[in-house]
Design an enzyme around this catalytic site. Sequence first.
Site, mmCIF file in Angstrom:
data_model
loop_
_atom_site.group_PDB
_atom_site.id
_atom_site.type_symbol
_atom_site.label_atom_id
_atom_site.label_comp_id
_atom_site.label_asym_id
_atom_site.label_seq_id
_atom_site.Cartn_x
_atom_site.Cartn_y
_atom_site.Cartn_z
ATOM 1 C CG HIS A 177 16.680 -7.974 -19.217
ATOM 2 N ND1 HIS A 177 17.737 -8.674 -19.743
ATOM 3 C CD2 HIS A 177 16.085 -8.809 -18.342
ATOM 4 C CE1 HIS A 177 17.776 -9.879 -19.197
ATOM 5 N NE2 HIS A 177 16.790 -9.984 -18.346
ATOM 6 C CD GLN A 178 9.279 -2.886 -18.925
ATOM 7 O OE1 GLN A 178 9.626 -2.078 -19.757
ATOM 8 N NE2 GLN A 178 8.253 -2.675 -18.122
ATOM 9 C CB ALA A 179 10.130 -9.874 -18.574
ATOM 10 C CG PHE A 180 13.502 -8.679 -13.617
ATOM 11 C CD1 PHE A 180 13.958 -7.942 -14.690
ATOM 12 C CD2 PHE A 180 13.796 -8.222 -12.340
ATOM 13 C CE1 PHE A 180 14.707 -6.784 -14.505
ATOM 14 C CE2 PHE A 180 14.553 -7.066 -12.133
ATOM 15 C CZ PHE A 180 15.013 -6.349 -13.226
ATOM 16 N NE ARG A 228 12.080 -22.814 -11.086
ATOM 17 C CZ ARG A 228 13.273 -23.276 -11.454
ATOM 18 N NH1 ARG A 228 13.807 -22.904 -12.610
ATOM 19 N NH2 ARG A 228 13.943 -24.093 -10.677
ATOM 20 C CB ILE A 229 9.151 -18.347 -17.601
ATOM 21 C CG1 ILE A 229 9.822 -17.746 -16.361
ATOM 22 C CG2 ILE A 229 8.489 -17.273 -18.451
ATOM 23 C CD1 ILE A 229 11.059 -16.908 -16.650
ATOM 24 C CG ASP A 257 12.093 -7.739 -21.386
ATOM 25 O OD1 ASP A 257 11.970 -6.493 -21.355
ATOM 26 O OD2 ASP A 257 12.403 -8.415 -20.390
ATOM 27 C CB THR A 290 10.489 -12.542 -22.102
ATOM 28 O OG1 THR A 290 9.957 -13.865 -21.979
ATOM 29 C CG2 THR A 290 9.437 -11.605 -22.650
ATOM 30 C CB SER A 291 14.449 -16.522 -23.010
ATOM 31 O OG SER A 291 15.195 -17.423 -22.242
ATOM 32 N NE ARG A 292 19.910 -14.194 -19.594
ATOM 33 C CZ ARG A 292 18.978 -13.884 -18.678
ATOM 34 N NH1 ARG A 292 17.807 -13.411 -19.067
ATOM 35 N NH2 ARG A 292 19.233 -14.023 -17.398
ATOM 36 C CD GLU A 300 19.955 -7.811 -22.331
ATOM 37 O OE1 GLU A 300 19.016 -8.203 -23.046
ATOM 38 O OE2 GLU A 300 19.951 -7.883 -21.092
#
Length: 334
Positions: free
Chosen positions: A294-297, A152-153, A257, A231-233, A262
């Site tokens: 971790h703010q992409a969402f 999706r992303i 991200d 921006t995944s993991r 983390e």
Amino acid sequence: MRTAMFSTKPYDRRSFEDQGPNHEIAWLEPRLSAETASLAHGFEAVCLFVNDDANADVLSILAGGGTKLVALRCAGFNNVDLAAAERLGIAVVRVPAYSPHAVAEFTIGLLLAIVRRIHKAYTRTRESNFALDGLLGFDLHGRTAGIIGTGRIGAIVARILASGFGCRVLAHDIHRDGTLEAAGVRYATIDEIIAESDVISLHCPLTPQTHHLLNPASFARMREGAIVVNTSRGALIDTEAAIEALKSGRLGGLAIDVYEQEADLFFEDLSAEIIQDDTLQRLMMFPNVLVTGHQAFFTREALAAIAKTTLANIADFAAGRELANAVRAAAVRG
Ligand code: NAI
């Protein structure tokens, strides 16, 4: 259904309450771990976020306390031992897609920031330093972008880079997306992507197969000065290897991200603390590294969609309905 929500922040609570009252949710601030699992005693459901640790020991404490459902309020599920959950009779549900645009757009933001050194410019101009030395970037137009994971992303990022920026886009995934190919994206091996890309963006999930996908050997084969965005993991990248590649100049920029370690850091204000993580501190010393927490969402749309789907997942379980968003160990193994 009585639900204990771990790692609750004020914005989580607001977004869930905006969906309507009386949800029988206990808002717990601690992160789920073996030490905090007993807080869920007597709750049939727990609601978890990305850094809550639902390993086998934790799940067995939860099961002992009567928990029957783990409702993840995120897409990734690498923090849950699915086999153990299955053994203990705990169902696991997630929010597979809340706003892939939120993450994709943020990815592009990180990419532009690191390529054009916008993060440096921001701090410079605040101190009235308007010099341009050290801020030299490059055009994305005409460059090769490698996308690993075109779900999706990743698919949205690939489209933005291909049609928005005019990049040549190479992609790798275990499943091909024909519509992307029709849009000009070419599927390639990971090796080709690593060797040919000027920028590489990671969008596959963290699994045993993708752990340290970018490692010393991959950094050694990258183009001189390549840019990596993740921006995944965090654990998709071997962070120590990234540091070595930054030191040698092979890696020209890194925007992340997410970070391997983390869990003990992100989502908290630690500005008055002494950070004990030397790797992260070293990473943040580089002028060509940009780290976000971790703010992409984190958009209004995504938070609302997360709350809505999570509550629907819990309601489905409570009513004994089929779980549309279940995550099962067998499916993942397959
Ligand atoms: P998705 O499940 O739609 O897409 C993942 C893609 O990766 C799939 O097409 C899958 O076939 C592919 N894939 C799986 N194993 C692979 C492998 N070994 N090599 C190459 N490709 C592989 O997931 P979505 O929604 O696009 O999310 C991607 C990742 O982004 C998630 O796994 C999650 O970890 C992360 N994420 C990060 C957020 C943030 O705030 N930073 C927010 C949401 C998701």
